[in-house]
Every structure is written in C-alpha cells, then in structure tokens.
Design an enzyme around this catalytic site. Structure first.
Site, PDB file in Angstrom:
ATOM      1  N   VAL A 137       0.974  -1.329  -0.224  1.00  0.00           N
ATOM      2  CA  VAL A 137      -0.152  -0.119   0.090  1.00  0.00           C
ATOM      3  C   VAL A 137       0.890   1.232   0.079  1.00  0.00           C
ATOM      4  CG1 VAL A 137      -1.875   1.329   1.274  1.00  0.00           C
ATOM      5  CG2 VAL A 137      -1.846  -1.082   1.325  1.00  0.00           C
ATOM      6  N   ASP A 206      -6.255  -1.232  -8.870  1.00  0.00           N
ATOM      7  CA  ASP A 206      -5.260  -1.421  -7.921  1.00  0.00           C
ATOM      8  C   ASP A 206      -5.293  -0.419  -6.681  1.00  0.00           C
ATOM      9  OD1 ASP A 206      -2.278  -1.682  -7.561  1.00  0.00           O
ATOM     10  OD2 ASP A 206      -2.374   0.354  -7.402  1.00  0.00           O
ATOM     11  N   LYS A 210      -5.750  -1.632  -2.392  1.00  0.00           N
ATOM     12  CA  LYS A 210      -4.990  -1.083  -1.285  1.00  0.00           C
ATOM     13  C   LYS A 210      -5.964  -0.566  -0.155  1.00  0.00           C
ATOM     14  CE  LYS A 210      -1.359   0.234  -4.675  1.00  0.00           C
ATOM     15  NZ  LYS A 210      -0.903   1.216  -5.420  1.00  0.00           N
TER      16      LYS A 210
HETATM   17  N1  HSE Z   1       0.605   0.531 -10.244  1.00  0.00           N
HETATM   18  C1  HSE Z   1       0.912   0.977  -8.899  1.00  0.00           C
HETATM   19  C2  HSE Z   1       0.520   2.497  -9.016  1.00  0.00           C
HETATM   20  C3  HSE Z   1       2.221   0.545  -8.385  1.00  0.00           C
HETATM   21  O1  HSE Z   1       0.755   3.192 -10.064  1.00  0.00           O
HETATM   22  O2  HSE Z   1       0.642   3.018  -7.727  1.00  0.00           O
HETATM   23  C4  HSE Z   1       2.250   0.821  -6.874  1.00  0.00           C
HETATM   24  O3  HSE Z   1       1.477   0.086  -5.952  1.00  0.00           O
END
Ligand code: HSE
Ligand code: NDP
Length: 450
Positions: A137, A206, A210
């Site tokens: 995270v 993503d 997190k």
């Molecule tokens: N792809 C993710 C971002 C990488 O752009 O934040 C970090 O977790």
C-alpha cells in the site's frame, strides 16, 4: 524457526523486476546501516526469475539465480521468501507453499492479499510465520506501520488516499501539460509505475486493492475486496476537470474507507474507490505526479497525512527492506507476541458490514447538459429537493460559450451537500428523464476531507 546468533537473515527473492531489483540494490548499498538496525545482516542468497540472464545482470555473483521459484522455497537455508512476481496466479501458490515450508513471507502484492488475504493470513498463523506487506500500500510510505502501530490508540474514523501513482500521474500530466491519456499512460509504464496490466491502475482496481487492505487494518474487519465499490478514471473528461477547478476543487482518484455512523451508532464500513472532487486548499489536492498521500482521521490524534513515492523501484524497495528488518528483529519472538497481521487480534475481527454503494453518504458534483430555457433549473432543483438533497452551489455557463454563438444549450453544474447515494440515483434517473436534459448526466463524488 530460530536463528543462530548473528547469522545473517537469508532471503530468497521470487521475481527480480522493478521492485525486486530495487530491493537487491537497496539492501546491498545500505547493508552496513541495515545490519546495525536489524541486529543481523540481511542477505539475498537466492533469486528466482523466469529471465535468469537479466537476473544475473542485476545480482552478479552475489546470489544463486534459478528459473524455478520452487527451488527457493525448497531450500532449507532460506529464512524469508520475498514474493515480487505479482498477480493472483502463481504468486498465490508460491506464497502458500512458502508458508507451508515454514518460511516468513514479504510481499508487495496488494492484489493477492486483498483477494486471498484471509486464506493466506490463516495459513501463516497456523505455521507461526510472519507475512509482511508494507510495500503493498502506497509504495514507500509506511502507512501500514502507521495504521497498525503508530495509530493503535485511536478509533479510526476514515482513511482516504491517493494510492495509485499511475492515475495520479496521468491526471496531473493531462491537466498541467494538456497531454493525451494514452501518451501519459505509456510514460507511466516506462517509468515502472504501472501494473503489468495497466487496466488495474486506470480502472481503479489497484487503488481498491490497497483501500481494502487499509480498511481491514483500520477497522479490524476481514479483507473483502469483493465488496469494494470500484471506479477508475477512464470516463473522466477534461471538461469536468476544468469545471471542478473553476469551483475550487481538484479531481483525484481516492481510495476511501470510512466508518459510517448514524445517530452515534456504527452502521457499517464504506469501502470505495472513485474519482473525487477535493477542495483545492487541502494538501492532498496538491499531491501531484506519481506521488501518493494518505489521510487518516483518528478520534484521538485528529487528521494525519502521509506523503511520498507510492511506486517505483527503490521507493517500493524501501518498504520491502523495512519488512525484512522487522522480521530479522522478531525472528525469535513468540508468534502470539507479534503485531497481528491486520492490527487486530484474529479472534477479535469485527463483522461490521461493508455497505453497498447505495448506502454510502457523500456529496456530489453534477454536470447536466440542458436546453437553455426558462424553468429548467427549477425542475432540476425540485427533483433534488424531493429526494431531500440540498444544493451547495450552482454554476450555469453562458449558452454561447457552451454551444456556440446564438446556441440554446448550456451546462449546468451543481454541487450538493451530503446525501445517501441511493437517493442521488433516484434523483438522477428522474432528472435524466426530463426532455430538457440533453445528454447523460455526469456525476462525480465530492469529499471535503475536513
Ligand atoms: N501501479 C501502482 C501505482 C504501483 O501506480 O501506484 C504501486 O502500487
Ligand atoms: P515486474 O513485472 O517488474 O517484475 C516481476 C518479475 O517477476 C519479472 O522479472 C518476471 O519475469 C518475474 N516472474 C514472473 N513470473 C515468475 C515466476 N513464475 N517465477 C519467477 N519469476 C517470475 O513487477 P514489479 O516489480 O513492478 O511488481 C512486483 C510486485 O510489486 C507486484 O505485486 C506489484 O503489484 C507490486 N508493486 C509494484 C510497484 C511498482 O512500483 N512497480 C509498487 C508497489 C507494489 P518476466 O518479466 O520474465 O515475466
């Protein structure tokens, strides 16, 4: 597993791409400092990567390089397995096998933990091994440590963060340089920010992974990615970014986890990721490029904010190495005395529900493309009033500016006060049905983060 006095912690790395190579470099460069902090040396003695040639270029003779990750797990000399492959497929199998083999695990894999965390933590508990995931995270920002340990005295009220560097980079570059979405995305990929599959970044997945992990640690609930509301930035238009600025707001992709209380009673947890209008005067609205920032509101501490690089090789490696130092320090500690994986004791997790999006309480930015004629605004405000939604501000553009000289269509921008999303959906359906509303209504959620 106990460690003989002063023997270095022996680490096996699975995957030596962007984060893996950063981890190797940082550990090597700062080995003396790290040894003094950890009380033991920490050495990567074995590396598995599909591309063994590239791996050898990174590690030279310092570690044994193999193509088969299972050789690392099978090696009895390895104390800790660091999984930096990514995804839910082979990474899940390898993490579970490493745990079954009695290895401690470090991973940066938020996708894996947000979806399969419950199974992985249960397996680790059973074996008495640690699973550390600071890098999962906000990259280099120690937000897991802050939530799990530094803020442990607090009842956390909400957590809201810019936790995807790729999308923040895209939004910043589009706004500042007027660059196209695709051009900026390619640059984010080149810089190593974007996931192997960048749809995870741009569609908000993503960030939702997190936010799911933060919700579990903040509120003591299991990880429940399947209940998160997920929206990315692909449908966001330059027009709304511009109008938001005119009203004193910036649009950021936020991951939000909030304890919702009604009349002093907790009714559930909001877990959502979506583009959000944030007042420009807030620090978080000024977090630009690939930087991340997480705000945490606790009842005792008030609002705190954590800022730094959320992606990239060495920033992420900084968190991976910090986890390795933690493991080195705690190796001989009774598992029951260690900090729980998700901050709360496993038998004390709460059943507080994750609320469906209709139950979420937030305020809204609406853009309606309407016929510029008498009574249109009154009808719209009437519909909002019927749903008990009160208006904070209205901006009506000159028809000439929107639809050309002598034009008879215009944009109506409305900011509302807080309401339940379900009520807003009912109002939106009624407004959309008006013959004077000429295009799909744009709705972006707004948070004051006060
Ligand atoms: N792809 C993710 C971002 C990488 O752009 O934040 C970090 O977790
Ligand atoms: P990369 O794609 O750069 O690296 C992954 C590496 O793993 C590649 O070298 C890949 O080889 C190798 N690999 C793939 N399959 C296997 C396998 N079966 N056995 C051994 N090696 C394998 O990814 P990142 O370093 O960017 O990301 C790693 C993890 O860290 C992911 O979970 C990601 O979400 C997370 N993360 C990444 C951040 C970043 O800034 N990049 C920030 C925070 C977290 P090949 O290339 O040949 O497929």
């Amino acid at each position: 597993m106990s460690q003989e006095q002063n023997r270095p912690l022996r680490v096996g790395l699975l995957g030596i791409g962007t984060v893996g190579s950063g981890t190797f470099t940082v550990l090597k460069r700062n080995q003396e400092e790290i040894r003094r902090r950890a009380g033991h040396g920490i050495e990567i003695t074995m590396v598995a990567d599909l591309n063994t040639e590239r791996a050898r270029e990174v590690v030279g003779d310092a570690a044994q390089v193999v193509a088969d990750a299972r050789q690392v797990i099978a090696n009895p000399d390895i104390d800790v397995v660091v999984e930096l492959i990514g995804g839910y497929g082979i990474a899940k199998a390898l993490v579970l096998e490493a745990i079954a083999a009695g290895k401690h695990v470090v991973t940066a894999n938020k996708a894996l933990l947000a979806v399969h965390g419950t199974e992985i933590f249960a397996a680790a508990r059973e074996k008495g091994v640690m699973v550390a995931f600071e890098a999962a995270v906000a990259g280099g920002i120690p937000i897991i440590k802050a939530l799990r340990e530094g803020l442990t005295a607090n009842q956390i009220q909400w957590v809201a963060g810019i936790i995807n560097g790729t999308t923040n980079f895209i939004l910043s570059e589009m706004r500042d340089k007027g660059l196209d979405f695709d051009v900026v995305l390619k640059e984010a990929q080149r810089l190593g920010y974007a996931e192997a599959d960048p749809t995870f970044d741009i569609e908000g997945v993503d960030a939702a992974h997190k936010a799911t992990l933060m919700s579990a640690i903040a509120f003591g609930v299991p990880v429940q990615f399947d209940k998160a509301h997920v929206e990315g930035i692909t449908k966001l238009s330059a027009t709304d970014i511009k109008y938001a600025e005119q009203l004193g707001y910036r649009i950021k992709l936020l991951g939000i986890a909030r304890r919702q209380e009604i009349n002093g009673k907790v009714v559930g947890i909001e877990l959502r990721t979506h583009p959000t209008l944030v007042p420009m005067r807030r620090l978080i609205a000024n977090v630009e490029g690939a930087m991340n920032a997480v705000m945490v509101q606790g009842d005792a501490v008030g609002t705190t904010m954590y800022y730094g690089k959320g992606a990239g090789s060495e920033p992420t490696a900084s968190a991976v190495v910090a986890d390795l130092v933690d493991i080195a320090r705690l190796l001989d500690v009774d598992p029951a005395a260690r900090v729980p994986y998700l901050a709360f004791q496993p038998d004390a997790l709460s059943k507080m529900p994750i609320l469906p999006i209709d139950e979420v309480v937030t305020s809204f930015y609406l853009r309606l493309h309407v016929a510029d004629e008498a009574g249109v605004l009154a009808k719209i405000t009437g519909i909002l009033a019927e749903q008990g939604i009160s208006i904070d501000a209205v901006l009506q553009r000159e028809a000439d500016e929107v639809s050309g000289e002598g034009g008879n269509q215009t944009d109506l921008i409305i900011l509302t006060h807080e309401t339940k999303e379900g009520r807003m959906n009912t109002a939106l359906a009624a407004m959309q049905a008006l013959p004077t509303v000429l295009a799909p209504i744009v709705r972006v959620r707004k948070e004051e983060l006060a």
